[in-house]
Motif scaffolding. Structure first.
Motif, PDB file in Angstrom:
ATOM      1  N   ALA A 233       0.824  -1.209   0.000  1.00  0.00           N
ATOM      2  CA  ALA A 233       0.000   0.000   0.000  1.00  0.00           C
ATOM      3  C   ALA A 233       0.859   1.260   0.000  1.00  0.00           C
ATOM      4  O   ALA A 233       2.078   1.203  -0.071  1.00  0.00           O
ATOM      5  CB  ALA A 233      -0.929  -0.023   1.208  1.00  0.00           C
ATOM      6  N   ASP A 234       0.158   2.399   0.076  1.00  0.00           N
ATOM      7  CA  ASP A 234       0.760   3.734   0.073  1.00  0.00           C
ATOM      8  C   ASP A 234       1.308   4.105  -1.305  1.00  0.00           C
ATOM      9  O   ASP A 234       2.503   4.382  -1.484  1.00  0.00           O
ATOM     10  CB  ASP A 234       1.855   3.851   1.134  1.00  0.00           C
ATOM     11  CG  ASP A 234       2.133   5.301   1.516  1.00  0.00           C
ATOM     12  OD1 ASP A 234       1.321   6.171   1.152  1.00  0.00           O
ATOM     13  OD2 ASP A 234       3.153   5.558   2.173  1.00  0.00           O
ATOM     14  N   LYS A 235       0.412   4.138  -2.258  1.00  0.00           N
ATOM     15  CA  LYS A 235       0.760   4.463  -3.644  1.00  0.00           C
ATOM     16  C   LYS A 235       1.318   5.870  -3.762  1.00  0.00           C
ATOM     17  O   LYS A 235       0.789   6.819  -3.178  1.00  0.00           O
ATOM     18  CB  LYS A 235      -0.476   4.313  -4.527  1.00  0.00           C
ATOM     19  CG  LYS A 235      -0.195   4.476  -6.016  1.00  0.00           C
ATOM     20  CD  LYS A 235      -1.432   4.180  -6.831  1.00  0.00           C
ATOM     21  CE  LYS A 235      -1.108   4.193  -8.313  1.00  0.00           C
ATOM     22  NZ  LYS A 235      -0.174   3.097  -8.673  1.00  0.00           N
ATOM     23  N   LEU A 236       2.390   6.025  -4.559  1.00  0.00           N
ATOM     24  CA  LEU A 236       3.018   7.332  -4.781  1.00  0.00           C
ATOM     25  C   LEU A 236       2.932   7.773  -6.230  1.00  0.00           C
ATOM     26  O   LEU A 236       2.743   8.942  -6.521  1.00  0.00           O
ATOM     27  CB  LEU A 236       4.487   7.287  -4.345  1.00  0.00           C
ATOM     28  CG  LEU A 236       4.762   7.062  -2.862  1.00  0.00           C
ATOM     29  CD1 LEU A 236       6.254   6.904  -2.624  1.00  0.00           C
ATOM     30  CD2 LEU A 236       4.211   8.231  -2.047  1.00  0.00           C
ATOM     31  N   ARG A 237       3.092   6.817  -7.140  1.00  0.00           N
ATOM     32  CA  ARG A 237       3.160   7.199  -8.551  1.00  0.00           C
ATOM     33  C   ARG A 237       2.588   6.104  -9.439  1.00  0.00           C
ATOM     34  O   ARG A 237       2.426   4.948  -9.011  1.00  0.00           O
ATOM     35  CB  ARG A 237       4.604   7.491  -8.952  1.00  0.00           C
ATOM     36  CG  ARG A 237       5.554   6.313  -8.800  1.00  0.00           C
ATOM     37  CD  ARG A 237       6.996   6.720  -9.029  1.00  0.00           C
ATOM     38  NE  ARG A 237       7.425   7.703  -8.045  1.00  0.00           N
ATOM     39  CZ  ARG A 237       7.901   7.373  -6.855  1.00  0.00           C
ATOM     40  NH1 ARG A 237       7.987   6.098  -6.489  1.00  0.00           N
ATOM     41  NH2 ARG A 237       8.275   8.307  -6.004  1.00  0.00           N
ATOM     42  N   ALA A 238       2.306   6.464 -10.676  1.00  0.00           N
ATOM     43  CA  ALA A 238       1.768   5.520 -11.639  1.00  0.00           C
ATOM     44  C   ALA A 238       2.734   4.360 -11.848  1.00  0.00           C
ATOM     45  O   ALA A 238       3.951   4.556 -11.944  1.00  0.00           O
ATOM     46  CB  ALA A 238       1.503   6.226 -12.963  1.00  0.00           C
ATOM     47  N   GLY A 239       2.198   3.155 -11.877  1.00  0.00           N
ATOM     48  CA  GLY A 239       2.999   1.985 -12.179  1.00  0.00           C
ATOM     49  C   GLY A 239       3.790   1.414 -11.029  1.00  0.00           C
ATOM     50  O   GLY A 239       4.577   0.481 -11.235  1.00  0.00           O
ATOM     51  N   ASP A 240       3.596   1.931  -9.797  1.00  0.00           N
ATOM     52  CA  ASP A 240       4.396   1.411  -8.677  1.00  0.00           C
ATOM     53  C   ASP A 240       3.797   0.154  -8.044  1.00  0.00           C
ATOM     54  O   ASP A 240       4.324  -0.377  -7.081  1.00  0.00           O
ATOM     55  CB  ASP A 240       4.635   2.485  -7.613  1.00  0.00           C
ATOM     56  CG  ASP A 240       3.363   2.973  -6.936  1.00  0.00           C
ATOM     57  OD1 ASP A 240       2.277   2.412  -7.206  1.00  0.00           O
ATOM     58  OD2 ASP A 240       3.441   3.931  -6.141  1.00  0.00           O
ATOM     59  N   LYS A 241       2.673  -0.321  -8.595  1.00  0.00           N
ATOM     60  CA  LYS A 241       2.028  -1.567  -8.151  1.00  0.00           C
ATOM     61  C   LYS A 241       1.643  -1.532  -6.671  1.00  0.00           C
ATOM     62  O   LYS A 241       1.726  -2.528  -5.961  1.00  0.00           O
ATOM     63  CB  LYS A 241       2.904  -2.783  -8.453  1.00  0.00           C
ATOM     64  CG  LYS A 241       3.212  -2.939  -9.945  1.00  0.00           C
ATOM     65  CD  LYS A 241       3.911  -4.235 -10.261  1.00  0.00           C
ATOM     66  CE  LYS A 241       4.283  -4.322 -11.741  1.00  0.00           C
ATOM     67  NZ  LYS A 241       3.112  -4.211 -12.628  1.00  0.00           N
ATOM     68  N   LYS A 242       1.223  -0.356  -6.212  1.00  0.00           N
ATOM     69  CA  LYS A 242       0.771  -0.188  -4.833  1.00  0.00           C
ATOM     70  C   LYS A 242      -0.678   0.317  -4.816  1.00  0.00           C
ATOM     71  O   LYS A 242      -1.132   0.970  -5.749  1.00  0.00           O
ATOM     72  CB  LYS A 242       1.666   0.800  -4.090  1.00  0.00           C
ATOM     73  CG  LYS A 242       3.081   0.285  -3.845  1.00  0.00           C
ATOM     74  CD  LYS A 242       3.883   1.282  -3.009  1.00  0.00           C
ATOM     75  CE  LYS A 242       5.277   0.743  -2.710  1.00  0.00           C
ATOM     76  NZ  LYS A 242       6.046   1.699  -1.852  1.00  0.00           N
ATOM     77  N   THR A 243      -1.342   0.005  -3.732  1.00  0.00           N
ATOM     78  CA  THR A 243      -2.705   0.473  -3.506  1.00  0.00           C
ATOM     79  C   THR A 243      -2.662   1.779  -2.716  1.00  0.00           C
ATOM     80  O   THR A 243      -1.909   1.875  -1.746  1.00  0.00           O
ATOM     81  CB  THR A 243      -3.506  -0.593  -2.733  1.00  0.00           C
ATOM     82  OG1 THR A 243      -3.590  -1.788  -3.534  1.00  0.00           O
ATOM     83  CG2 THR A 243      -4.910  -0.111  -2.399  1.00  0.00           C
ATOM     84  N   PRO A 244      -3.432   2.778  -3.112  1.00  0.00           N
ATOM     85  CA  PRO A 244      -3.368   4.068  -2.397  1.00  0.00           C
ATOM     86  C   PRO A 244      -3.983   3.992  -1.004  1.00  0.00           C
ATOM     87  O   PRO A 244      -4.830   3.142  -0.727  1.00  0.00           O
ATOM     88  CB  PRO A 244      -4.184   5.004  -3.295  1.00  0.00           C
ATOM     89  CG  PRO A 244      -5.117   4.101  -4.029  1.00  0.00           C
ATOM     90  CD  PRO A 244      -4.369   2.825  -4.254  1.00  0.00           C
ATOM     91  N   LEU A 245      -3.550   4.895  -0.141  1.00  0.00           N
ATOM     92  CA  LEU A 245      -4.139   5.073   1.181  1.00  0.00           C
ATOM     93  C   LEU A 245      -4.816   6.441   1.207  1.00  0.00           C
ATOM     94  O   LEU A 245      -4.224   7.436   0.793  1.00  0.00           O
ATOM     95  CB  LEU A 245      -3.066   5.013   2.272  1.00  0.00           C
ATOM     96  CG  LEU A 245      -2.272   3.710   2.388  1.00  0.00           C
ATOM     97  CD1 LEU A 245      -1.191   3.845   3.463  1.00  0.00           C
ATOM     98  CD2 LEU A 245      -3.188   2.533   2.703  1.00  0.00           C
ATOM     99  N   GLY A 246      -6.038   6.491   1.679  1.00  0.00           N
ATOM    100  CA  GLY A 246      -6.734   7.769   1.727  1.00  0.00           C
ATOM    101  C   GLY A 246      -8.234   7.607   1.722  1.00  0.00           C
ATOM    102  O   GLY A 246      -8.768   6.495   1.834  1.00  0.00           O
TER     103      GLY A 246
END
Length: 285
Positions: free
Chosen positions: A184-197
Motif C-alpha cells: 500500500a501507500d501508492k506514490l506514482r503511476a505503475g508502482d504496483k501499490k494500492t493508495p491510502l486515503g
C-alpha cells in the motif's frame, strides 16, 4: 467415506507437522475455535466458515472429518485454490509424511507462499470480527445521503462494510481482498501499490465493457484525490473489481494497485455502492 484405518495415529502426526503449523500461527497461541451454532455474527457469505471448520478438525486430529469438509468446500467453490491445496494435503497424508503446508511436488514456492498468506489472512479475520457497534476512528459519523461506507484495511487484506444508522456507522459485513503486489501507500503511476486515503466510487463498469479479467464488474474510485495531488502522488485506474471466471480469489498481494474481491463478494457489495456518494476509506491498520 472410508476411515483412515489402523495407521490413522501415524498419519495424524505426520499431517500435524505441517498443516497445524498454520493453525498455530493463526491461533496465536490460543485454542482454535469457531462460533457456536446459532451464534449471532456478521460476516460475508464466503467460504471462511467452512475453511475454519476444516482447520479446526485438523487441529483436533479428526482427519476423516476434515477431508469430508474439504471435499464439501471444494465442491461449493471449485476454483478456490487454497481449498484445493488443503484437500490435496489431506489426501496425501494417507500415503506419506507431510512436511509442510502445501506439500505439492514441484509446485512453485512463491505460489505456495501466496496460498499460505491467504489462509492466514482469512482465518485471522474470521476469528477477529469487529463488533457491530465498534466504529473506526476515521469513520465516526456519516453524512445523511451515505447509506453505506467501505473501509479497507490493507494490513488485514480485508474490506469492511458499514451501514448508516441515523448518522452512526454500524458494521454489517466483511470480505477478503487482494491489494497491490508491492503493498500500500501508492506514490506514482505503475508502482504496483494500492493508495491510502479517503475516496469515493466514481462509476460502475459492467463485465461486458471490461472483459473477464476484472470479473463480474468494476467500480473505479477517485484516486488521486486533492490531497494526493497536493502531495505529488499520481497515477490512475484504481478500481474495486472481481476475479477472472477461472479464479475464486487472488493472493493478498496480487494486483497492480486495485482492490480485488471474489466475484460473489463484489456482487454482494455492489448492491450497497452509490456512485459519487459511497466513501471508500483505505488504511494500513
Amino acid at each position: 467415506m472410508q476411515a483412515l484405518g489402523e495407521g490413522s495415529v501415524a498419519l495424524k502426526s505426520r499431517l500435524k507437522l505441517g498443516v497445524t503449523l498454520l493453525v498455530a500461527m493463526v491461533a496465536m497461541g490460543t485454542t482454535f475455535a469457531i462460533p457456536a451454532p446459532g451464534a449471532v455474527r456478521y460476516s460475508d457469505a464466503g467460504p471462511e466458515a467452512q475453511l475454519a471448520r476444516v482447520f479446526e478438525s485438523i487441529d483436533q486430529n479428526r482427519l476423516d472429518i476434515a477431508l469430508k469438509q474439504a471435499e464439501d468446500l471444494t465442491r461449493a467453490y471449485p476454483t478456490f485454490r487454497l481449498a484445493q491445496l488443503v484437500k490435496g494435503d489431506l489426501l496425501l497424508a494417507r500415503s506419506r509424511q507431510i512436511k509442510a503446508f502445501g506439500n505439492v511436488a514441484n509446485a512453485p514456492s512463491d505460489r505456495l507462499t501466496d496460498l499460505r498468506e491467504e489462509a492466514i489472512a482469512r482465518l485471522k479475520a474470521y476469528r477477529n470480527k469487529p463488533q457491530a457497534n465498534v466504529v473506526p476512528r476515521y469513520l465516526l459519523q456519516m453524512q445523511q445521503d451515505q447509506k453505506f461506507a467501505v473501509v479497507i484495511d490493507t494490513k488485514k487484506s480485508r474490506l469492511y462494510l458499514y451501514q448508516n444508522e441515523k448518522g452512526t456507522p454500524r458494521f454489517v459485513a466483511d470480505y477478503y481482498v487482494s491489494q497491490g503486489k508491492l503493498g500500500a501507500d501508492k506514490l506514482r503511476a505503475g508502482d504496483k501499490k494500492t493508495p491510502l486515503g479517503v475516496y469515493h466510487v466514481t462509476s460502475s463498469l459492467p463485465r461486458q465493457k471490461i472483459g473477464d479479467f476484472y470479473g463480474s464488474g468494476a467500480f473505479p474510485i477517485s484516486y488521486p484525490n486533492e490531497w494526493d495531488k497536493l502531495n505529488g502522488r499520481n497515477g490512475h485506474g484504481i478500481w474495486l473489481h472481481g476475479t477472472p471466471s477461472d479464479t475464486y480469489a487472488r493472493p493478498p498481494k496480487a494486483s497492480d494497485g486495485c482492490v480485488v474481491l471474489a466475484n460473489q463478494d463484489l456482487d454482494a457489495l455492489s448492491k450497497n455502492l452509490q456512485v459519487g456518494v459511497t466513501p471508500v476509506i483505505i488504511s494500513d491498520g
